[in-house]
Design an enzyme around this catalytic site. Structure first.
Site, PDB file in Angstrom:
ATOM      1  N   SER A   1       0.794  -1.227   0.000  1.00 41.66           N
ATOM      2  CA  SER A   1       0.000   0.000   0.000  1.00 41.66           C
ATOM      3  C   SER A   1       0.824   1.274   0.000  1.00 41.66           C
ATOM      4  CB  SER A   1      -0.933   0.010   1.207  1.00 41.66           C
ATOM      5  OG  SER A   1      -0.180  -0.134   2.396  1.00 41.66           O
TER       6      SER A   1
ATOM      7  N   HIS B   1      -5.198  -4.484  -1.726  1.00 34.67           N
ATOM      8  CA  HIS B   1      -5.038  -3.444  -2.754  1.00 34.67           C
ATOM      9  C   HIS B   1      -5.028  -4.026  -4.167  1.00 34.67           C
ATOM     10  CE1 HIS B   1      -4.270  -0.023  -0.073  1.00 34.67           C
ATOM     11  NE2 HIS B   1      -3.845  -0.977   0.745  1.00 34.67           N
TER      12      HIS B   1
ATOM     13  N   LYS C   1     -11.959  -1.140  -0.389  1.00 34.77           N
ATOM     14  CA  LYS C   1     -11.182  -0.490  -1.452  1.00 34.77           C
ATOM     15  C   LYS C   1     -11.939  -0.661  -2.773  1.00 34.77           C
ATOM     16  CE  LYS C   1      -7.226  -1.281   1.480  1.00 34.77           C
ATOM     17  NZ  LYS C   1      -7.432  -0.100   2.315  1.00 34.77           N
TER      18      LYS C   1
END
Ligand SMILES: Cc1ncc(COP(=O)(O)O)c(C=O)c1O
Length: 398
Positions: free
Chosen positions: A185, A213, A244
């Site tokens: 990240s 991610h 996300k």
């Protein structure tokens, strides 16, 4: 007040932050205008520091599903998954996630942080070892701390170091859980997963990949780095988040081991917290459906944006992460004051990015971390690059 003495360094940081007009660690989104814009400090600002990778937070289908669930099932479950907090929607989402990953089973948690706490504190026991990448997310470290396994770090993205540490463990290597992330990240680099899998096989160890991610971002079907690297069958546990690319909040774990179902009721972070609200579950289910049906198109837009930003900032001569990624981090120097000043100037010019300072950064340098969305337009990306360009001298001075 002795119990507060140890927070003196935070007090000093807090004092420093009162000297600047806007505290980067207490930013207030006054009004959300869209997936990519908000009003901050009274001005229209491009959001270039969210994790809204597929831009689904305002998708009308997700909103409609969330609203319907809110009206029909109420605002919250008011209970743990193990008590009154498992609704039909939680089970349906688990089935849909398992189907998406072609896994025998999936477990849904209230956040991705909780998913990591639950898996890492429960599955590896006192006699087992967790070998984790040194740059792992805080939730991975915290999961290790909550459990009883021995914890050893290997150098970030360094398969040779991993190999060396496994060799040292001798027979214990077969009860090691290796933990890596799909996309890291902080600077957006990917784990060298094929090499890591080869080492895992050599020692008969287990492998967990946190695809927080990379879900929706990597792989032909958006299943993450394991799919992109062609090693899904070799990964024992995949952990991910809904916060996300799915635009909501929550976490999950899928495993090729059906035995994970026996562990469900042993995981304290699963048992001792309330389950996700029905509206969250409903919007996540629709978002997952969109990822399945339209993910390729959204991923293309996201990667077009990532290439445009990475190239634009690279052409300005800024120090970036090693590869193009939806996370594009500009590395500054060590001066926190200078980093704060530049971050502030970006914000004053209408661009919000994440300011990350040591010890949260992988090195002693500060980062200006941009993270992109499929919903950003090329014009917005160009505006972000131009804004960095206007501060180029200061950025290189840091
Ligand atoms: C690698 C990684 N794992 C887990 C999490 C936790 O996810 P959540 O926001 O769902 O708690 C994050 C959040 O930033 C993350 O970056």
């Amino acid at each position: 007040m002795p119990i507060f003495h140890k927070f003196q360094s935070f007090a000093a940081l807090r004092e420093d932050l009162t000297q600047v007009a806007t505290n980067p660690f207490n930013i207030i989104i006054e009004q959300v205008l869209s997936e990519t814009e908000a009003i901050i400090n009274g001005r229209r600002t491009i959001l270039a520091g969210t994790n809204n990778y597929l831009g689904l937070t305002f998708d009308p289908r997700c909103i409609a599903a969330g609203r319907k669930a809110l009206e029909e099932q109420g605002t919250g479950t008011t209970g743990s998954r193990m008590a009154n907090g498992t609704y039909a929607g939680h089970l349906a989402l688990e089935q849909e996630i398992a189907d998406f990953f072609d896994s025998p089973t999936a477990i849904v948690f209230s956040t991705g942080y909780i998913a990591n706490l639950a898996i890492l504190s429960t599955i590896p026991g006192a006699k087992d070892v967790i070998l984790l990448d040194a740059d792992s997310h805080a939730s991975i470290y915290d999961g290790c701390r909550l459990g009883s396994a021995e914890v050893i770090r290997f150098r970030h993205n360094d398969p040779a170091d991993l190999d060396k540490r496994l060799a040292r463990l001798g027979e214990r290597a077969s009860s090691v859980l290796i933990v890596v992330e799909g996309i890291y990240s902080m600077i957006g680099d990917q784990a060298p997963l094929q090499d890591i899998v080869a080492i895992k096989r050599k020692y008969g160890a287990y492998l967990m990949v946190d695809e927080a991610h990379s879900l929706g971002v990597l792989g032909e079907h958006g299943r993450g780095l394991a799919e992109q690297a062609g090693v899904e069958q070799e990964v024992d546990f995949i952990v991910g988040t809904f916060s996300k690319s799915l635009g909501a909040i929550g976490g999950f774990c899928v495993s090729r081991w059906p035995e994970i179902e026996h562990v469900r009721y042993a995981m304290r972070p699963y048992i001792f917290t309330a389950s996700s609200s029905p509206s969250i579950i409903a919007s996540t289910r629709v978002a997952l459906g969109i990822l399945r049906e339209q993910g390729a198109e959204l991923r293309q837009q996201l990667w077009d944006n990532a290439h445009r930003l990475y190239l634009g900032l690279h052409n300005l001569g800024l120090v970036l992460g090693p590869e193009t990624s939806p996370v594009v981090a500009v590395t500054l120097g060590k001066s926190k004051e200078h980093a704060l000043k530049v971050w502030h100037e970006l914000l004053d010019r209408g661009v919000y990015v994440n300011l990350v300072m040591p010890p949260a950064t992988p090195t002693a340098s500060c980062l200006l971390r941009c993270s992109l969305s499929a919903a950003h337009t090329p014009l917005q990306i160009d505006a972000i690059v131009e804004t960095f360009g206007a501060l180029r001298d200061e950025l290189q001075d840091c």
